[in-house]
Design a protein around this motif. Structure first.
Motif, PDB file in Angstrom:
ATOM      1  N   LYS A   2       7.840  -4.341  -6.037  1.00 32.10           N
ATOM      2  CA  LYS A   2       6.929  -4.410  -7.382  1.00 32.10           C
ATOM      3  C   LYS A   2       6.480  -2.847  -7.936  1.00 32.10           C
ATOM      4  O   LYS A   2       6.736  -2.254  -6.260  1.00 32.10           O
ATOM      5  CB  LYS A   2       5.965  -4.624  -6.525  1.00 32.10           C
ATOM      6  N   GLN A  21       1.530  -4.146 -10.769  1.00 34.15           N
ATOM      7  CA  GLN A  21       1.708  -5.059 -10.751  1.00 34.15           C
ATOM      8  C   GLN A  21       3.185  -5.270 -11.624  1.00 34.15           C
ATOM      9  O   GLN A  21       3.871  -6.178 -10.682  1.00 34.15           O
ATOM     10  CB  GLN A  21       0.641  -6.055 -10.583  1.00 34.15           C
ATOM     11  N   ASP A  23       6.916  -5.432 -11.961  1.00 31.72           N
ATOM     12  CA  ASP A  23       7.802  -5.321 -10.620  1.00 31.72           C
ATOM     13  C   ASP A  23       9.890  -4.473 -11.473  1.00 31.72           C
ATOM     14  O   ASP A  23       8.755  -3.630 -12.810  1.00 31.72           O
ATOM     15  CB  ASP A  23       8.853  -6.919 -11.604  1.00 31.72           C
ATOM     16  N   TYR A  24      10.099  -3.751 -10.431  1.00 30.17           N
ATOM     17  CA  TYR A  24      11.138  -2.499 -10.991  1.00 30.17           C
ATOM     18  C   TYR A  24      12.165  -3.324 -10.392  1.00 30.17           C
ATOM     19  O   TYR A  24      12.267  -4.193  -9.249  1.00 30.17           O
ATOM     20  CB  TYR A  24      11.199  -1.420 -10.818  1.00 30.17           C
ATOM     21  N   GLN A  43      14.371  -2.031 -16.715  1.00 27.06           N
ATOM     22  CA  GLN A  43      13.579  -2.166 -15.141  1.00 27.06           C
ATOM     23  C   GLN A  43      13.550  -1.262 -14.542  1.00 27.06           C
ATOM     24  O   GLN A  43      12.940  -1.174 -13.288  1.00 27.06           O
ATOM     25  CB  GLN A  43      13.416  -3.570 -14.804  1.00 27.06           C
ATOM     26  N   SER A  65      10.662   0.301 -16.676  1.00 24.53           N
ATOM     27  CA  SER A  65       9.414  -0.331 -16.026  1.00 24.53           C
ATOM     28  C   SER A  65       8.403   0.561 -16.153  1.00 24.53           C
ATOM     29  O   SER A  65       7.143   0.390 -15.996  1.00 24.53           O
ATOM     30  CB  SER A  65       9.583  -0.992 -14.298  1.00 24.53           C
TER      31      SER A  65
END
Ligand SMILES: Nc1ncnc2c1ncn2[C@@H]1O[C@H](COP(=O)(O)OP(=O)(O)O)[C@@H](O)[C@H]1O
Ligand SMILES: [Mg+2]
Lengths: 110, 147
Positions: A2, A21, A23-24, A43, A65
């Motif tokens: 996160k 919050q 995701d990566y 991401q 992300s």
């Protein structure tokens, strides 16, 4: 992982509360946007000094992300609202790109 | 059958507007449930071509079409043209201004990124303007949003 786990010490979240919050998956550092488009993965968190609208546009285009603007580079309100719209988290830090990577390695965030 | 037929204006030197055409192209492909891989290829090529019109030309237009099993992008600008196309295609070659570089452009990698993404590229250029045509073949896998 996160985005929230990055937010310890010298990192400031500038997009809306809750954007941490997301995701990566891994990190990519670079400033030339053509090279970022070629090499960054979906991401990823992008670490860059390129604090302008084009960095946000590229992040959105290739599904990054988050962006960490390093060396004290700041996001403008226009960049923040665009990033909020596109679901990209923006962070600011005074660290240099290399120090962000070292910090991530040390904290197991890569 | 023509499934998509869209046009965009591209404004020279406007770094805040830059990328609008590519964003809309990406959004359209996403809504049509193409694969992530395919959307990325098209978006990256579209963005590089759009930015080239913003930073190297006096302005132009883009057209976006999907026709049966092919996606076409056509970029047309009103000059000053590319004097030496072979040189322009060389990775690392760039005539980008200082301002473009400060905006993150001018790596000289635009055409490499485009060539890596497309199935076919054609350039026609003289001092009156440049036409860049890109073709992407659409396979069954490209239509699957879960890939
Ligand atoms: N639409 C255009 N009009 C005029 N010159 C162009 C155009 N597109 C590209 N070029 C020329 O081709 C060169 C290489 O383009 P590119 O590979 O995208 O690299 P970059 O845009 O980073 O310079 C540019 O620096 C420019 O000299
Ligand atoms: Mg270019």
């Amino acid at each position: 992982m996160k985005i929230a786990s990055i937010l310890q010490g010298d990192y400031r979240l500038v997009t809306h509360a809750g954007s941490e919050q997301a995701d990566y998956l891994g990190v990519y550092a670079g400033d030339l946007l053509s090279v970022v488009m070629k090499s960054a993965q979906p991401q990823n968190v992008l670490v860059t000094v390129m604090a302008n609208m084009n960095a946000v546009a590229v992040a959105s285009l290739i599904d990054l992300s988050a962006i960490i603007f390093c060396e004290g580079c700041r996001a403008t309100p226009e960049m923040v609202s665009r990033a909020d719209r596109e679901g990209i988290a923006l962070l600011e830090t005074s660290y240099k790109a290399v120090d962000v990577i070292v910090d991530f390695t040390r904290r197991g965030l890569l | 059958m023509i499934a998509v037929d869209k046009r965009y204006d591209i404004i020279p030197n406007d770094f805040n507007f830059a990328g609008r055409a590519s964003s809309d192209i990406k959004r359209t492909l996403k809504s049509m449930h193409f694969s992530r891989e395919f959307i990325k290829r098209v978006s990256v090529a579209a963005y590089e071509a759009e930015i080239n019109i913003v930073i190297h030309s006096r302005g132009g237009k883009a057209a976006f079409k999907i026709c049966e099993d092919a996606l076409y992008l056509e970029f047309v600008d009103i000059g000053p043209g590319i004097p030496d196309i072979q040189l322009a295609l060389t990775p690392g070659y760039s005539t980008a201004s200082e301002e473009s570089r400060l905006n993150g452009f001018g790596a000289g990698m635009g055409f490499s990124n485009i060539l890596k993404s497309v199935d076919k590229m054609d350039i026609l250029s003289d001092p009156n303007g440049t036409v860049l045509k890109l073709k992407f073949n659409i396979t069954e896998a490209d239509r699957d949003e879960n890939r």
